[in-house]
Design a protein around this motif. Sequence first.
Motif, PDB file in Angstrom:
ATOM      1  N   LEU A   1      11.084  -2.479  -6.918  1.00 13.83           N
ATOM      2  CA  LEU A   1      10.488  -3.777  -7.690  1.00 13.83           C
ATOM      3  C   LEU A   1       9.942  -4.767  -6.594  1.00 13.83           C
ATOM      4  N   LEU A   2      10.761  -4.942  -5.881  1.00 15.76           N
ATOM      5  CA  LEU A   2      10.715  -6.039  -4.607  1.00 15.76           C
ATOM      6  C   LEU A   2       9.376  -5.783  -3.811  1.00 15.76           C
ATOM      7  N   ASN A   3       9.352  -4.526  -3.362  1.00 14.15           N
ATOM      8  CA  ASN A   3       8.372  -4.209  -2.289  1.00 14.15           C
ATOM      9  C   ASN A   3       7.257  -3.582  -2.897  1.00 14.15           C
TER      10      ASN A   3
ATOM     11  N   ILE B   1      -1.507  -7.252  -7.523  1.00 14.52           N
ATOM     12  CA  ILE B   1      -0.598  -6.426  -6.937  1.00 14.52           C
ATOM     13  C   ILE B   1       0.885  -6.419  -7.583  1.00 14.52           C
ATOM     14  N   GLY B   2       0.939  -7.786  -7.993  1.00 13.58           N
ATOM     15  CA  GLY B   2       2.328  -7.660  -8.934  1.00 13.58           C
ATOM     16  C   GLY B   2       3.835  -7.777  -8.160  1.00 13.58           C
ATOM     17  N   LEU B   3       3.673  -8.136  -7.011  1.00 11.96           N
ATOM     18  CA  LEU B   3       5.166  -8.139  -6.273  1.00 11.96           C
ATOM     19  C   LEU B   3       5.863  -9.343  -6.962  1.00 11.96           C
ATOM     20  N   PRO B   4       7.278  -9.331  -7.380  1.00 14.97           N
ATOM     21  CA  PRO B   4       8.021 -10.094  -7.989  1.00 14.97           C
ATOM     22  C   PRO B   4       7.905 -11.633  -7.141  1.00 14.97           C
ATOM     23  N   SER B   5       7.719 -11.378  -5.941  1.00 15.78           N
ATOM     24  CA  SER B   5       7.705 -12.686  -5.218  1.00 15.78           C
ATOM     25  C   SER B   5       6.620 -13.484  -5.697  1.00 15.78           C
ATOM     26  N   PHE B   6       5.676 -13.001  -6.206  1.00 22.53           N
ATOM     27  CA  PHE B   6       4.613 -14.076  -6.469  1.00 22.53           C
ATOM     28  C   PHE B   6       4.302 -14.019  -8.083  1.00 22.53           C
TER      29      PHE B   6
ATOM     30  N   LEU C   1      14.704 -12.468 -13.852  1.00 21.19           N
ATOM     31  CA  LEU C   1      15.448 -11.494 -13.022  1.00 21.19           C
ATOM     32  C   LEU C   1      16.650 -12.195 -12.863  1.00 21.19           C
ATOM     33  N   LYS C   2      17.079 -13.255 -13.089  1.00 19.89           N
ATOM     34  CA  LYS C   2      18.335 -14.108 -12.703  1.00 19.89           C
ATOM     35  C   LYS C   2      19.510 -13.219 -13.309  1.00 19.89           C
ATOM     36  N   GLY C   3      20.516 -13.032 -12.309  1.00 23.38           N
ATOM     37  CA  GLY C   3      21.645 -12.344 -12.581  1.00 23.38           C
ATOM     38  C   GLY C   3      21.565 -10.822 -12.245  1.00 23.38           C
ATOM     39  N   THR C   4      20.219 -10.404 -11.482  1.00 23.09           N
ATOM     40  CA  THR C   4      20.026  -9.285 -10.872  1.00 23.09           C
ATOM     41  C   THR C   4      20.274  -9.313  -9.533  1.00 23.09           C
ATOM     42  N   ASP C   5      20.213  -8.072  -8.870  1.00 17.38           N
ATOM     43  CA  ASP C   5      20.047  -8.214  -7.389  1.00 17.38           C
ATOM     44  C   ASP C   5      18.902  -8.561  -6.713  1.00 17.38           C
ATOM     45  N   ALA C   6      17.944  -8.240  -7.651  1.00 15.01           N
ATOM     46  CA  ALA C   6      16.310  -8.776  -6.929  1.00 15.01           C
ATOM     47  C   ALA C   6      16.184 -10.138  -6.856  1.00 15.01           C
ATOM     48  N   TYR C   7      17.189 -10.868  -7.769  1.00 20.30           N
ATOM     49  CA  TYR C   7      16.934 -12.293  -7.830  1.00 20.30           C
ATOM     50  C   TYR C   7      17.040 -13.265  -6.581  1.00 20.30           C
ATOM     51  N   PRO C   8      18.085 -13.160  -5.853  1.00 24.86           N
ATOM     52  CA  PRO C   8      18.066 -14.038  -4.580  1.00 24.86           C
ATOM     53  C   PRO C   8      17.505 -13.472  -3.625  1.00 24.86           C
ATOM     54  N   ARG C   9      17.107 -12.052  -3.561  1.00 25.66           N
ATOM     55  CA  ARG C   9      16.122 -11.474  -2.529  1.00 25.66           C
ATOM     56  C   ARG C   9      14.757 -11.988  -2.840  1.00 25.66           C
ATOM     57  N   LEU C  10      14.232 -12.038  -3.893  1.00 25.78           N
ATOM     58  CA  LEU C  10      12.733 -12.732  -4.118  1.00 25.78           C
ATOM     59  C   LEU C  10      12.546 -14.059  -3.798  1.00 25.78           C
ATOM     60  N   LYS C  11      13.423 -14.800  -3.848  1.00 22.54           N
ATOM     61  CA  LYS C  11      13.718 -16.053  -3.433  1.00 22.54           C
ATOM     62  C   LYS C  11      13.448 -16.451  -1.971  1.00 22.54           C
ATOM     63  N   ARG C  12      14.441 -15.265  -1.239  1.00 24.05           N
ATOM     64  CA  ARG C  12      14.445 -15.615   0.174  1.00 24.05           C
ATOM     65  C   ARG C  12      12.889 -15.084   0.638  1.00 24.05           C
ATOM     66  N   THR C  13      12.358 -14.131   0.080  1.00 23.70           N
ATOM     67  CA  THR C  13      11.101 -13.424   0.599  1.00 23.70           C
ATOM     68  C   THR C  13      10.199 -14.703   0.584  1.00 23.70           C
ATOM     69  N   ARG C  14       9.970 -15.024  -0.324  1.00 24.43           N
ATOM     70  CA  ARG C  14       8.940 -16.267  -0.449  1.00 24.43           C
ATOM     71  C   ARG C  14       9.000 -17.193   0.568  1.00 24.43           C
ATOM     72  N   GLU C  15      10.261 -17.791   0.682  1.00 24.73           N
ATOM     73  CA  GLU C  15      10.542 -18.759   1.738  1.00 24.73           C
ATOM     74  C   GLU C  15      10.149 -18.438   3.163  1.00 24.73           C
ATOM     75  N   GLU C  16      10.861 -17.123   3.473  1.00 23.51           N
ATOM     76  CA  GLU C  16      10.469 -16.616   4.659  1.00 23.51           C
ATOM     77  C   GLU C  16       9.312 -16.245   4.919  1.00 23.51           C
ATOM     78  N   LEU C  17       8.474 -15.961   4.174  1.00 25.74           N
ATOM     79  CA  LEU C  17       7.278 -15.695   4.262  1.00 25.74           C
ATOM     80  C   LEU C  17       6.226 -17.077   4.689  1.00 25.74           C
ATOM     81  N   PHE C  18       6.813 -18.138   3.718  1.00 24.83           N
ATOM     82  CA  PHE C  18       6.220 -19.297   4.301  1.00 24.83           C
ATOM     83  C   PHE C  18       6.311 -19.934   5.553  1.00 24.83           C
ATOM     84  N   GLU C  19       7.611 -19.708   6.067  1.00 26.40           N
ATOM     85  CA  GLU C  19       8.025 -19.940   7.423  1.00 26.40           C
ATOM     86  C   GLU C  19       7.240 -19.091   8.296  1.00 26.40           C
TER      87      GLU C  19
END
Length: 553
Positions: A265-267, A115-120, A129-147
């Motif tokens: 990209l993220l979704n 599927i290729g979502l950046p969170s995975f 992706l470091k330094g782009t808007d996507a980077y902090p958001r993808l980190k959050r997604t994975r953690e939120e999903l785990f919760e």
Amino acid sequence: MKFQGSLENLLRWSKSHGAYFDNVEFAIDRDKGVHGILKNEISLDEPLIIVPEAIFITPELAKRVFGLDNPIDDLSLLLLAKLKFDKKETLIDGNSLSKMYEPYIAFLPDSCLEIGLPSFWTDDEQELLKGTDAYPRLKRTREELFERWNSLMSLLNEQKKLDVVMQEAPLCENSLSWKSFEAFSWAYSIYCTRAFPNFLRKQSERSINGGFLCPIVDLLNHKNGEKVTWTCENNSFVFKASAKHIRSGEEIYNNYGNKSNTDLLLNYGFVLNDNESETTTLTLKVEERVIEAVNKFGLKLPEGSSANGICFNLSLVTPLPKDLLRFMGFLHQLSSEKNQYTLRMHLEGISRLRDILASRIATFRSWKVGEHGNINKKTIELVKRYRSSQKSLFQRAYELCDSIEKSLIQKYKPLSLQKALKVDTEFAQRLTFIFGTNKLDEIEKKGLSDQVLLLFIMRCRNLRPAGDSPLRFISDTYENVRATIKITKEDVLEYSDLYHSLFPYLSQKIPEIFAVGDYSARSMIIAGTVVDRIVFKRKVNGELYLLQKVILE
Ligand SMILES: C[S@@+](CC[C@H](N)C(=O)[O-])C[C@H]1O[C@@H](n2cnc3c(N)ncnc32)[C@H](O)[C@@H]1O
């Protein structure tokens, strides 16, 4: 990528349940994956695809399977994971849902990797992706999903220990437990890339932000700006496209919502070239007291602004929001401009913003993919395209700074130092003696412009220009500063070396200018404050301007 066989199977299955798509052909290719093509041109209001509710996967169905009512999307994800990974059949009222949905589930991509979502992505890939808007958001997604998964497991009395490790890229092999985080991540990826909003089915429940799966319509790719309609009528999902522009043989696009490349990209795991809905964020950090002062001054800051960051949204339509320009200007307000917003502040703010944008662009330019690491070639290409579209937006904003600055100069026609020196040719002629040249660009290159300005401002005051002289506002500003300035020891120390390098030497060598009037150290300190108040340097060409105070609306 799926084989033709599983696609044909899916199409047959949907038709056997009453789906209609007679004018659409579905094909598979390496780049586009599965996509729809118009077979025959049809009239505008004719539906292209109709899918009966009976083959949707909805939150209500998940609720019935698990006998639970909470939370809306998470149970749907669990049902999807169960349908794919549970070896046992999923039954409802004695009927097998597993058998019923088998052609759809078998068609869906098998793994998060596919599927290729950046969170995975792998950690190495995510670092791209470091330094782009996507980077902090993808980190959050994975953690939120785990919760989310953890609380769902508690709900099902299957509480896992909290030290369960999140794998780098969940593999989603068929042997996975349907209750695993990996299976949940797979279902999340499927929902993220294919689900439709629930409120389409339940118009009264607009607040519901969960989704449902609608086979067949989810085979269409996305294009920003495409005019399509989605309606739920007569227990079916009806998809219409403005087929006016589509010729038979051409691709039929869906519109997932006009989205920026960060959102795509993220979704969805892809980006669009020349994306008209592209946006990026410029985050600026200032102390809390500055934010308070900005609010007091009446400027609007983006929601959520704090000392952790003020995030301005730059878009293709508005690369430089007015609030950002005003904010930058405010940061350069002098005490003599209290409660005012002046042309000088505005120009200074734009100039500083240009520097910030230039440094963001330079960071994008110097970015390189590391030689090692667990990185897929396709991911590198995707990140390059994403970064390039983000960089273009910064570039556009940067160029706009130049053109706004140019139009302000054209509009307000401030006095350039070049022109000012033409008014006082006697002083201008002496520059060669003092600095070895009277060419301002050479003086600027030698880093001596500040000295010229200080001497010129002291000279203007001593000249006492007439009321209609273009230099009059300079001596007026000088008088103004002189009347209010409180000179400190630090000021004296700051100017001491410079003053003694010029005086009394200049008064002896050029007495006709520098021995007439006040050329004291105090006068130089006052001139220094005048420089702060009236001088603006245009960095594009190094031109210096002496600005009269103009208060902007
Ligand atoms: C709802 S599915 C569309 C059908 C999909 N092509 C398939 O093979 O099943 C959404 C996924 O299709 C792909 N996709 C959709 N629109 C795209 C586009 N314009 N360019 C590239 N990939 C696209 C992305 O992988 C996205 O996550």
